[in-house]
Design a protein around this motif. Structure first.
Motif, mmCIF file in Angstrom:
data_model
loop_
_atom_site.group_PDB
_atom_site.id
_atom_site.type_symbol
_atom_site.label_atom_id
_atom_site.label_comp_id
_atom_site.label_asym_id
_atom_site.label_seq_id
_atom_site.Cartn_x
_atom_site.Cartn_y
_atom_site.Cartn_z
ATOM 1 N N LEU A 1 -0.147 -0.294 -1.325
ATOM 2 C CA LEU A 1 -1.608 -0.682 -0.509
ATOM 3 C C LEU A 1 -1.691 0.534 0.560
ATOM 4 C CD1 LEU A 1 -1.298 -4.361 -0.307
ATOM 5 C CD2 LEU A 1 -2.399 -2.906 -2.149
ATOM 6 N N MET A 2 -0.709 0.768 1.247
ATOM 7 C CA MET A 2 -0.803 1.975 2.445
ATOM 8 C C MET A 2 -1.015 3.117 1.894
ATOM 9 S SD MET A 2 2.241 0.207 4.891
ATOM 10 C CE MET A 2 2.359 1.713 5.659
ATOM 11 N N ALA A 3 -0.735 3.489 0.755
ATOM 12 C CA ALA A 3 -1.032 4.829 0.373
ATOM 13 C C ALA A 3 -2.642 4.783 0.092
ATOM 14 C CB ALA A 3 -0.295 5.317 -1.076
ATOM 15 N N ARG A 4 -3.186 3.659 -0.365
ATOM 16 C CA ARG A 4 -4.773 3.695 -0.700
ATOM 17 C C ARG A 4 -5.142 3.742 0.867
ATOM 18 N NH1 ARG A 4 -8.348 3.170 -4.345
ATOM 19 N NH2 ARG A 4 -8.956 1.126 -4.128
ATOM 20 N N LEU A 5 -4.402 3.252 1.741
ATOM 21 C CA LEU A 5 -5.219 3.391 3.089
ATOM 22 C C LEU A 5 -5.298 4.645 3.795
ATOM 23 C CD1 LEU A 5 -6.085 1.722 5.846
ATOM 24 C CD2 LEU A 5 -3.831 1.593 6.152
ATOM 25 N N ASN A 6 -4.013 5.365 3.294
ATOM 26 C CA ASN A 6 -3.788 6.543 4.081
ATOM 27 C C ASN A 6 -4.423 7.969 3.155
ATOM 28 O OD1 ASN A 6 -2.439 5.697 6.191
ATOM 29 N ND2 ASN A 6 -0.638 5.946 5.195
ATOM 30 N N ARG A 7 -4.605 7.866 1.766
ATOM 31 C CA ARG A 7 -4.971 8.833 1.055
ATOM 32 C C ARG A 7 -6.194 8.411 0.171
ATOM 33 N NH1 ARG A 7 -1.780 14.110 0.817
ATOM 34 N NH2 ARG A 7 -1.110 13.996 2.643
#
Ligand code: ADP
Ligand code: MG
Length: 323
Positions: free
Chosen positions: A186-192
Motif C-alpha cells: 500500500l505504501m508503495a502505491r502512495l509513494n510511487r
C-alpha cells in the motif's frame, strides 16, 4: 553547493531525448515545437513539505511523485506528455537530496519520453512545483463537463491503496511497529503512483467525461457531476480494491478509504452504452484494468448505493486545502 551547480546536476541527470525541444535548460526560457494539428495541454502542481508529504519522505520517491501527479492530470485530458518545468525551493543546497530527487523524477520521465526543459531554484521551506506540458489532437481533449445521462461510470486500476498506505504510515510512525508485506504494498502505491497515461490515450473519442482521482473518488466524481450538470450513482460493491487493502483493514474502513481517500491517481470516466465494448477493448489493449462502478443519471450530486440498490448516507469528503 551553489545554485548553478545544482542546476548543472539536475541537467546532467535528466533525459534529453526529444527532437521537438529547440532550446532546453540554460537559456532564459525553453522553446518547444508543438506537432501540427495538436493543441497544447498544460498543468502545474505544488507539493509542500508537511502538507503533501511527511518531511522524511525519501527524496527519490518525491521526485517520482511530483512528476506523477502532473502526468495524471495530463492522462485525464487524454494528452501525450512531452515537457516539464521544475521549480525547487530548498532549505539548503543539499546536493545529495537533489541527486536522489532527480533520479526519481528522471526514472518516471524516461518511461514517458518526457524532457525536463527548465525550472527555477530558490531557497526557502522545502516545496516542489512541477509543470507539465503535453498535446492532444485539436478539439479532442477529455473534459469534466461531458458526462451524458445514461453513461456508464468506470474507473481504471484499483482504489484505496494510497489512502491505506497513508494510514499504515501514520500507524507505523505512532507505534513504531514493523511493517508487514501488505502495508508495504500500500505504501508503495502512495509513494510511487503510476499515472494512467496510456489509459487516457485509449479513451480519446470513447469516453465522454474524464477526471483523475487525486482528492478521493466521491469528491472527484462530484466535480464531473457539477461540471456536466448531472447526477452520478456509484455501486459500492463494484469498487475495485486490492487484496492488500482488505488484508490491512476491515471492510467498512476499506470501503471508506476507496470512496474518500485521495492519491490513487486512477482515471474515473463516463462512457455511452454504445461505446462500452470498444472502450473495454481499447483499455485491455493499453494493459489497463477497468471496472464499471456506476451510472450517470438526471439530477445532481454523487450517490452511493448499497447492495440492495438503496442510497447510503455518506459522511466525510475528499481532500480540500481550505476546508
Ligand atoms: P533566470 O535568472 O533567467 O530565471 P535561472 O538562473 O533561474 O535563470 O535558470 C537558468 C536556467 O536553468 C534556465 O534555463 C532555467 O530554466 C534552468 N533551471 C533553473 N532551475 C532549474 C531546475 N530546478 N530544474 C530545471 N531547470 C532549471
Ligand atoms: Mg530563475
Amino acid at each position: 553547493m551553489a545554485e548553478f551547480d545544482l542546476i548543472e546536476l539536475i541537467k546532467r541527470r535528466c533525459p534529453k531525448a526529444r527532437a521537438d525541444v529547440r532550446l532546453g535548460i540554460g537559456d532564459d526560457a525553453a522553446v518547444v515545437a508543438v506537432p501540427a494539428g495538436h493543441e497544447l495541454v498544460c498543468c502545474v502542481d505544488t507539493l509542500v513539505a508537511g502538507v503533501h508529504f511527511p518531511l522524511d519522505t525519501d527524496a527519490a520517491d518525491l521526485g517520482w511523485k511530483s512528476l506523477a501527479v502532473n502526468l495524471s492530470d495530463l492522462a485525464a485530458m487524454g494528452a501525450t506528455p512531452a515537457w516539464a518545468l521544475l521549480s525547487l525551493t530548498l532549505p539548503t543546497a543539499d546536493a545529495d537530496f537533489v541527486s536522489r530527487f532527480v533520479d526519481g523524477f528522471a526514472e518516471l520521465a524516461a518511461l514517458h519520453q518526457l524532457d525536463l526543459i527548465g525550472g527555477d531554484t530558490t531557497r526557502g521551506p522545502l516545496s516542489i512545483t512541477v509543470a507539465v506540458h503535453g498535446f492532444v489532437p485539436s478539439g479532442r481533449a477529455l473534459r469534466r463537463d461531458a458526462a451524458g445521462i445514461g453513461d456508464g461510470v468506470f474507473v481504471s486500476g484499483i482504489l484505496g491503496d494510497a489512502a491505506g498506505g497513508l494510514r499504515c504510515l501514520q500507524a507505523q510512525l505512532a507505534k513504531d511497529s514493523a511493517m508487514d508485506a501488505a502495508c508495504a504494498t500500500l505504501m508503495a502505491r502512495l509513494n510511487r503512483p503510476s499515472p494512467r497515461v496510456a489509459a487516457g490515450l485509449a479513451l480519446l473519442d470513447l469516453a465522454h467525461a474524464c477526471i483523475d482521482v487525486s482528492d478521493g473518488l466521491l469528491a472527484d466524481l462530484g466535480h464531473v457531476a457539477r461540471a456536466s450538470g448531472v447526477g452520478i450513482e456509484i455501486e459500492e460493491d463494484g469498487l475495485p480494491g486490492s487484496t492488500a487493502l482488505f488484508e490491512c483493514f476491515d471492510v467498512d474502513t476499506a470501503r471508506a478509504l476507496q470512496l474518500h481517500g485521495g492519491d490513487d491517481y486512477e482515471l474515473a470516466f463516463t462512457v455511452a452504452e454504445a461505446q462500452i465494448a470498444a472502450m473495454q477493448a481499447a483499455m485491455s489493449k493499453a494493459g489497463c484494468r477497468v471496472s464499471r462502478i456506476g451510472r450517470v443519471i438526471a439530477g445532481a450530486g454523487v450517490h452511493v448505493l448499497d447492495r440492495n440498490g438503496d442510497r447510503k448516507h455518506i459522511q466525510g469528503k475528499g481532500w480540500e486545502h481550505f476546508a
